[in-house]
Design a protein around this motif. Structure first.
Motif, mmCIF file in Angstrom:
data_model
loop_
_atom_site.group_PDB
_atom_site.id
_atom_site.type_symbol
_atom_site.label_atom_id
_atom_site.label_comp_id
_atom_site.label_asym_id
_atom_site.label_seq_id
_atom_site.Cartn_x
_atom_site.Cartn_y
_atom_site.Cartn_z
ATOM 1 N N ALA A 161 51.383 12.931 111.721
ATOM 2 C CA ALA A 161 52.095 14.479 111.522
ATOM 3 C C ALA A 161 52.024 15.388 112.493
ATOM 4 N N HIS A 162 50.565 15.369 112.880
ATOM 5 C CA HIS A 162 50.114 16.328 114.039
ATOM 6 C C HIS A 162 50.745 16.199 115.115
ATOM 7 N N ALA A 163 50.675 14.865 115.527
ATOM 8 C CA ALA A 163 51.364 14.321 116.944
ATOM 9 C C ALA A 163 52.865 14.621 116.858
ATOM 10 N N ASP A 164 53.672 14.106 115.739
ATOM 11 C CA ASP A 164 54.919 14.405 115.547
ATOM 12 C C ASP A 164 55.440 15.927 116.040
ATOM 13 N N LYS A 165 54.749 16.881 115.409
ATOM 14 C CA LYS A 165 54.910 18.167 115.669
ATOM 15 C C LYS A 165 54.675 18.516 116.755
ATOM 16 N N ALA A 166 53.471 18.230 117.367
ATOM 17 C CA ALA A 166 53.453 18.485 119.020
ATOM 18 C C ALA A 166 54.513 18.100 119.679
ATOM 19 N N ALA A 167 54.836 16.787 119.536
ATOM 20 C CA ALA A 167 55.995 16.359 120.212
ATOM 21 C C ALA A 167 57.176 17.030 120.002
ATOM 22 N N ALA A 168 57.687 17.526 119.022
ATOM 23 C CA ALA A 168 58.837 18.285 118.732
ATOM 24 C C ALA A 168 58.680 19.510 119.154
ATOM 25 N N ALA A 169 57.622 20.024 119.650
ATOM 26 C CA ALA A 169 57.406 21.231 120.366
ATOM 27 C C ALA A 169 57.187 21.176 121.800
ATOM 28 N N GLY A 170 57.408 19.921 122.094
ATOM 29 C CA GLY A 170 57.477 19.743 123.604
ATOM 30 C C GLY A 170 56.276 19.322 124.224
ATOM 31 N N ILE A 171 55.163 19.232 123.485
ATOM 32 C CA ILE A 171 53.923 18.586 124.172
ATOM 33 C C ILE A 171 53.787 17.245 124.140
ATOM 34 N N THR A 172 53.311 16.917 125.285
ATOM 35 C CA THR A 172 53.259 15.513 125.676
ATOM 36 C C THR A 172 52.139 14.822 124.839
ATOM 37 N N VAL A 173 52.413 13.740 124.036
ATOM 38 C CA VAL A 173 51.651 13.063 123.160
ATOM 39 C C VAL A 173 51.068 11.985 124.034
ATOM 40 N N PRO A 174 49.488 11.831 123.979
ATOM 41 C CA PRO A 174 49.162 10.736 125.002
ATOM 42 C C PRO A 174 49.431 9.569 124.509
ATOM 43 N N LYS A 175 49.384 8.386 125.584
ATOM 44 C CA LYS A 175 49.840 6.896 125.086
ATOM 45 C C LYS A 175 48.758 6.015 124.815
ATOM 46 N N GLY B 46 47.784 21.827 111.341
ATOM 47 C CA GLY B 46 47.671 22.805 110.569
ATOM 48 C C GLY B 46 46.520 23.721 111.224
ATOM 49 N N THR B 47 46.331 23.489 112.440
ATOM 50 C CA THR B 47 45.207 24.341 113.216
ATOM 51 C C THR B 47 45.887 25.654 113.838
ATOM 52 N N GLY B 48 45.080 26.584 114.024
ATOM 53 C CA GLY B 48 45.544 27.816 114.326
ATOM 54 C C GLY B 48 46.498 28.071 115.409
ATOM 55 N N ILE B 49 46.309 26.810 116.292
ATOM 56 C CA ILE B 49 47.182 27.107 117.467
ATOM 57 C C ILE B 49 48.680 26.953 117.240
#
Ligand code: MN
Length: 282
Positions: free
Chosen positions: A82-96, A248-251
């Protein structure tokens, strides 16, 4: 068994937690080094199990980090779906692949100690994580063998200083400020954890739930983590691996920690840690 380190009347000892008491294992002849106890645990286990006293109320001692001197303190980034999906949606590259980084062992801190608000940053953040403690020297461990090299589990905060974390190609400095590696409150041995991939994992800041997930949401389960790292390096008894944090982290909300904030973290069956943010000492 629940094994920890505690300070009472100025000396730090090994202990075995039983309900709301701690049995003094140093007085029972088991030494003062958790790393050494883990290394020799196959031989010392009966003595640790049989130890019966002296014992103290947990409320009368200070619990310390269960291991103060691991050879390695490694952590895995972006490992909850869920954390990685949210990061990807925000344009952050999720490591392979598994994204491992170092926390320097000098940042290790007690489960109820204060954590420093750095003088050089205002982007102090929390990450609740399941800590895995290695029990056996091992290399090239298969996924099937991985469970057998684990000594136990604990609760950790992968405290992060975000601007420093992302200001260079490695996370090392932003993850290694003094006091930024609290864990504990003790080590729960592996035999006492039925399924480490099905534990509720929760973090609160000042009583408000910020992270609430389950270790079943990990992208790379613990066994795959150990198989991956041990392709590279020998793991030693007492090495500590942090296995990633849920969303759910602060960033994510740009809500960073301030002096006076209380961060509480709990993992089902493993206990809770609580650390208050304090100004960095002069
Ligand atoms: Mn982390």
């Amino acid at each position: 068994m629940k094994l920890g380190r505690f300070t009472r009347e100025g000396t730090t000892r090994l202990g075995k937690v039983m309900d709301d008491e701690i049995v003094d294992l140093t007085a029972a002849g088991l030494g003062t080094s958790m790393r050494s106890l883990i290394t020799n645990f196959p031989d010392l286990r009966p003595q640790a199990e049989g130890a019966d006293g002296p014992r103290f109320a947990l409320s009368d001692v200070i619990l310390e980090a269960p291991i103060d001197d691991p050879q390695k303190f490694l952590a895995l980034g972006m490992n909850y779906k869920a954390h990685a999906d949210k990061a990807a949606a925000a344009g952050i590259t999720v490591p392979k692949t598994q994204l491992w980084f170092n926390k320097q062992v000098s940042c290790i801190n007690g489960p109820y100690a204060s954590i420093d608000m750095p003088k050089v940053s205002e982007e102090l953040d929390y990450e609740v994580e399941l800590a895995v403690i290695i029990g056996t020297s091992c290399r090239h461990v298969t996924v099937e063998q991985a469970r057998s090299v684990i000594f136990g589990y604990a609760v950790a905060d992968d405290v992060s200083v975000r601007d420093w974390q992302f200001s260079s190609p490695t996370f090392t400095l932003g993850k290694s400020f003094d006091t930024h590696g609290p864990f504990g409150p003790w080590i729960t041995t592996g035999d006492a954890v039925a399924d480490p991939q099905n534990l509720r994992i929760t973090a609160w800041v000042n009583g408000e739930v910020r992270q609430d997930s389950n270790t079943s949401d990990m992208i790379y389960p613990i066994a795959e983590q150990i198989a991956h790292i041990s392709k590279v390096m020998t793991l030693y008894p007492g090495d500590v691996l942090l296995t990633g944090t849920p969303e759910g982290t602060g960033i994510e909300s740009q809500t960073f920690l301030k002096v006076g904030d209380k961060v509480r973290m709990e993992i089902e069956g493993l206990g809770a840690i609580e650390n208050t943010v304090a100004p960095e000492a002069a």
